[in-house]
Design a protein around this motif. Sequence first.
Motif, PDB file in Angstrom:
ATOM      1  N   THR A  49       0.854  -1.150   0.001  1.00 12.54           N
ATOM      2  CA  THR A  49       0.072   0.050   0.080  1.00 12.54           C
ATOM      3  C   THR A  49       0.849   1.204  -0.162  1.00 12.54           C
ATOM      4  N   THR A  52       2.527   1.799  -3.257  1.00 12.27           N
ATOM      5  CA  THR A  52       1.600   2.123  -4.583  1.00 12.27           C
ATOM      6  C   THR A  52       1.656   3.651  -4.460  1.00 12.27           C
ATOM      7  N   ILE A  53       1.299   4.493  -3.102  1.00 15.93           N
ATOM      8  CA  ILE A  53       1.140   5.791  -2.860  1.00 15.93           C
ATOM      9  C   ILE A  53       2.455   6.383  -3.451  1.00 15.93           C
ATOM     10  N   SER A  56       2.672   6.432  -7.254  1.00 15.86           N
ATOM     11  CA  SER A  56       1.776   7.432  -7.786  1.00 15.86           C
ATOM     12  C   SER A  56       2.296   8.970  -7.642  1.00 15.86           C
ATOM     13  N   ILE A  57       2.765   9.031  -6.387  1.00 17.73           N
ATOM     14  CA  ILE A  57       3.299  10.481  -6.221  1.00 17.73           C
ATOM     15  C   ILE A  57       4.525  10.720  -7.075  1.00 17.73           C
ATOM     16  N   ALA A 255      -3.638  11.139 -12.280  1.00 21.14           N
ATOM     17  CA  ALA A 255      -3.009  10.464 -11.184  1.00 21.14           C
ATOM     18  C   ALA A 255      -3.948  10.391  -9.983  1.00 21.14           C
ATOM     19  N   ILE A 259      -5.071   6.810  -7.935  1.00 18.16           N
ATOM     20  CA  ILE A 259      -4.345   6.693  -6.565  1.00 18.16           C
ATOM     21  C   ILE A 259      -5.755   6.598  -5.725  1.00 18.16           C
ATOM     22  N   PRO A 262      -5.855   3.068  -3.575  1.00 19.29           N
ATOM     23  CA  PRO A 262      -4.770   3.089  -2.499  1.00 19.29           C
ATOM     24  C   PRO A 262      -4.563   4.117  -1.361  1.00 19.29           C
ATOM     25  N   LEU A 263      -5.331   5.236  -1.617  1.00 20.92           N
ATOM     26  CA  LEU A 263      -5.302   6.194  -0.637  1.00 20.92           C
ATOM     27  C   LEU A 263      -6.344   5.863   0.499  1.00 20.92           C
TER      28      LEU A 263
END
Length: 548
Positions: A49, A52-53, A56-57, A255, A259, A262-263
């Motif tokens: 998790t 993935t964050i 994405s960032i 994005a 995301i 995942p958030l």
Amino acid sequence: MSDNKQFIRGTMILTASIFLSKILGLIYVFPFKAIVGLDGLALYQYGYTPYTILLSISTLGIPLAVSKFVSKYNALGDYRTGQRLFKSGIIVMSISGFFAFIILFLLAEPIARQVIDPNALQGNTIEDAIFTIRMVSVALVIVPAMSLIRGYFQGYQSMGPTAVSQVIEQLIRIMFILLLTYLIIEVWGGELGTAVGFATFGAFIGALGGLVVLLVYFAKRKNHIQEQVETSTIDHQIPLTKMYKELVSYAVPIAFVGIATPLFQMVDLMSFNKAMLHIGYTQLESDMYFGAFAQAAHKLILIPVAVATALSLTILPAVTQAFVNNEYDKLQRQITQTYQIILFISIPAALGLVLLADSAYAALFGVGDMEIGAPILRYYAPVAILFSLFAVTASLLQGINRQKYVIIALLSGLTFKALFNYQFVVWFEAFGAIIATGIGYSIAVALNIWAIGKYANYDYRFLLKRILLISIFATIMGIIVVLIRNGITYFLPLQSSVNAFIIVIVSVVGGLGVYFYIGLRSGLAGQILGHRFNFLAKKKKREQAGTS
């Protein structure tokens, strides 16, 4: 082959590869869970998790935006601008990926201490979580740059490299995960934490395989690309700062949509275990419930979500075209069609998972921990409808150039989840996290639906009638499923995965058979899916001719 036909062919190949990659990413969880158990799935999620964050960032949706940017300037005859962006983008993505790796590597211990009880006598340990997070963090070094290369190829309308590399990456990752975890636990007698840590390292191994495929393609096409650049008659000479400003304007909405899940999962990661421990569960019990919720059940409900969104999102280019050309009636029809497809598939699928939760979970994950996983799946299944609706409504808003409302909707739903998740888990135990996710996504979907109604002037009255009809058909299907399930269970008790598999297959075939039969006889299936399946469209026309 004409450019249009080549583009359509490439898009179909890319869509197929994305769908195949997602299905592979769902299926491997079944044997993986058999090796590591629910607590192993939870530990895997503890690492994946935050990865993935950070991914994405670090990419910020830029690889997909590069595709749009390069395609735009190539169409203008300016191949140099796209190449300049590619060369600088590789450096930027490599740097951002490296910093993301360092950040996640350093944050591994604080995250682990937030998630794991340091005094736990059983279950996952802080050391296991740190190891898992740090092993998966290595993939951040190469994945952002690899994603940019994919975007560059897509900008040239060349979808093959992306498609092949994605499938190869997924296959290598899955084979590495299953092989290493089996060897470590079953053959070498190693620890669960070691096995799961190496499983997350599979993200790096898979990415290496995908990168090799892309570099092979690039080596073969480098001369052709360079010829186009050298013969380019136009050069806009856009400064890099302006170039990246345009790029970010494309990228940020993309994005945010990617995301979203995942958030929500990150909120669960940071609060689920704390709440469960607060109400008296042990670390091991909390791990098992988290594994059932965040991995096992989540993967299962994503199967109908993937099918529904894949079918409905193919209409979105027509939505954008109708909006740009101010074709109001066509826009209404296309939005209606998009909604209908997603609901026609996701409503019966969610109901089927609710009714067959015990059998479905036992068939795919075994009967050993069915008492934990099956109730979680039963409560979580309806949320699949909301996942599907959010993905589609977000894309519809992008199609009508109202991306900011997607961000507002997502942040509103996420804020609710973050504020109430802990308390909901305290009140409703593990089911509280599902309820908080469902309400959070409901808020986001409601805002998206409102924005579509306002800015596309969409009238929902006809759609509400269709929802009622679909719900009636799904209810009839549900009754059939219950009758079949209860009849088979009388002869085949739910005591083994084989029995569960038979119950699921026969019940699903019977239920879907009735649902689609009613849909065909009523003409609803032809009206909703006729553009995707020619035989349904032909049947609809024959019925119309017969009644005339």
